[in-house]
Design a protein around this motif. Structure first.
Motif, PDB file in Angstrom:
ATOM      1  N   HIS A 230      -0.503  47.624  10.541  1.00 46.38           N
ATOM      2  CA  HIS A 230      -0.487  49.028  10.128  1.00 46.38           C
ATOM      3  C   HIS A 230      -0.481  49.959  11.341  1.00 46.38           C
TER       4      HIS A 230
ATOM      5  N   PRO B  56      -1.494  52.902  -4.058  1.00 50.99           N
ATOM      6  CA  PRO B  56      -0.404  51.964  -3.748  1.00 50.99           C
ATOM      7  C   PRO B  56       0.965  52.550  -4.050  1.00 50.99           C
TER       8      PRO B  56
ATOM      9  N   SER C 104       1.874  54.992  -1.322  1.00 49.84           N
ATOM     10  CA  SER C 104       2.177  54.267  -0.095  1.00 49.84           C
ATOM     11  C   SER C 104       3.590  53.708  -0.132  1.00 49.84           C
ATOM     12  N   GLN C 105       3.953  53.088  -1.240  1.00 54.37           N
ATOM     13  CA  GLN C 105       5.282  52.488  -1.346  1.00 54.37           C
ATOM     14  C   GLN C 105       6.371  53.549  -1.349  1.00 54.37           C
TER      15      GLN C 105
ATOM     16  N   ASN D 231       6.841  43.592   0.481  1.00 54.91           N
ATOM     17  CA  ASN D 231       5.738  43.227   1.369  1.00 54.91           C
ATOM     18  C   ASN D 231       5.058  44.472   1.918  1.00 54.91           C
ATOM     19  N   TRP D 232       5.018  45.523   1.125  1.00 51.93           N
ATOM     20  CA  TRP D 232       4.532  46.828   1.574  1.00 51.93           C
ATOM     21  C   TRP D 232       3.117  46.767   2.137  1.00 51.93           C
ATOM     22  N   ASN D 233       2.303  45.867   1.611  1.00 50.15           N
ATOM     23  CA  ASN D 233       0.912  45.809   2.040  1.00 50.15           C
ATOM     24  C   ASN D 233       0.782  45.441   3.513  1.00 50.15           C
TER      25      ASN D 233
ATOM     26  N   GLY E 211       0.085  48.951   3.525  1.00 52.29           N
ATOM     27  CA  GLY E 211      -1.052  48.710   2.650  1.00 52.29           C
ATOM     28  C   GLY E 211      -1.476  49.992   1.977  1.00 52.29           C
ATOM     29  N   SER E 212      -2.757  50.206   1.910  1.00 56.08           N
ATOM     30  CA  SER E 212      -3.265  51.475   1.420  1.00 56.08           C
ATOM     31  C   SER E 212      -3.738  52.310   2.601  1.00 56.08           C
TER      32      SER E 212
END
Length: 332
Positions: free
Chosen positions: A61, A78, A81-82, A309-311, A315-316
């Motif tokens: 991050h 979430p 974020s995305q 795979n955004w996390n 992530g948040s």
């Protein structure tokens, strides 16, 4: 003794320069008694990947977003974020072919890690761009920085003051010309950023080395000997003992700085010292992100693969890109 105005700092604003000259000898002119760091480490915020970070993705991050900006992503859902990540992907894909390559990702990471220099330039831009044409000419910079001196030379009769101005003005012009890639005597934002922060640009590395040499080489022989090397870091009190770190630095000079063992450093040895060819953390992180997200193993990422795979990317935790996305790209 005239002050040295910092090799790896941007040229000082006129008021600061004037204060440094008019205050004369005193605390502002004293050399440090602790070690001064001249070594330039690009992407300095991006250190080694912690072994325990495999699950939290915190390193990813901070690499992808920047350390400070990453902290504010905690407050996004979430979905938010995305959504913001999707907008970022379009900016990373510099050639617009619908894929994000390792090279594009590396470029993005390096830019994020260096964002502070672009923000610094944005803050001072209006002070130098006097005719508001979105360029800064050498004449504009010279007038903003040295205009008072040029118009009132009688106020600077002190020999050291005169010497400082006469030395710094042509030195700044030389650096400006090096940054001015098209030679039109006008700097775009990118060119002015290279002028203000030469250590961050490959084509400016020679000027960084030259200015370092000129700063430290007091006897003017074109080399830096051990005493000059130490004197740049430490103001030795008469008959006083040298601190342990100074003794260590003398050993460092002999063992690692003076590569050809002739008792002095030439330009190449200075380059080796202040611009070390360290491990490329941005390249390694870009490869890691691609490897972990590249589902079809074609060595590049689609927007869908990144969002899936955004996390790992955000992530948040992410940056306030809602504001950033409205800015001019040159300011980021």
């Amino acid at each position: 003794m005239a002050p040295r105005l910092g090799l790896l700092l941007p040229p000082p604003p006129p008021l600061l320069l004037l204060l440094l000259l008019l205050l004369g000898p005193g605390p502002l002119r004293a050399k440090p008694t602790v070690r001064k760091e001249r070594v330039v480490r690009p992407d300095s915020e991006l250190g080694e990947r912690p072994a325990e970070d495999n699950r939290s993705f915190q390193y990813d991050h901070e690499a992808f977003l920047g350390k400070e900006e990453a902290k504010t992503f905690d407050q996004l859902t979430p979905e938010e974020s995305q959504e913001r990540l999707g907008k970022i992907v379009g900016r990373i894909d510099s050639d617009g072919d619908g894929f994000v390559t390792t090279e594009e990702l590396k470029t993005w990471i390096k830019r994020v890690q260096k964002r502070y220099i672009y923000e610094n330039v944005a803050k001072v831009w209006k002070d130098y761009d006097r005719n508001k044409d979105d360029k800064i000419s050498w004449e504009e910079y010279k007038q903003a920085t040295y205009g008072y001196y040029l118009e009132n030379p009688e106020e600077f009769q002190d020999g050291s003051d005169q010497h400082t101005f006469k030395k710094m003005l042509p030195r700044d012009e030389r650096r400006f010309n090096m940054a001015d890639l098209d030679g039109d005597k006008e700097a775009t934002r990118e060119e002015f950023t290279a002028f203000m922060h030469p250590e961050e640009f490959e084509h400016m590395k020679d000027i960084v080395v030259l200015e370092t040499l000129e700063d430290i080489d007091k006897n003017g022989d074109g080399f830096v000997d051990q005493d000059e090397y130490i004197a740049d870091m430490f103001a030795h009190e008469e008959n006083g003992p040298e601190p342990d770190w100074v003794v260590t630095e003398r050993e460092q000079f002999s063992d690692f700085r003076d590569l050809n063992k002739d008792g002095k450093m030439d330009k190449e040895e200075i380059r080796h010292w202040i611009l070390p060819q360290d491990y490329d953390h941005a390249q390694a992180e870009a490869r890691h992100l691609v490897y972990e997200s590249d589902k079809d193993k074609d060595q590049k990422l689609t927007k869908e693969e990144i969002l899936e795979n955004w996390n790992m990317f955000v992530g948040s935790q992410a940056t306030n890109y809602g504001e950033d996305l409205t800015k001019n790209h040159d300011e980021l």
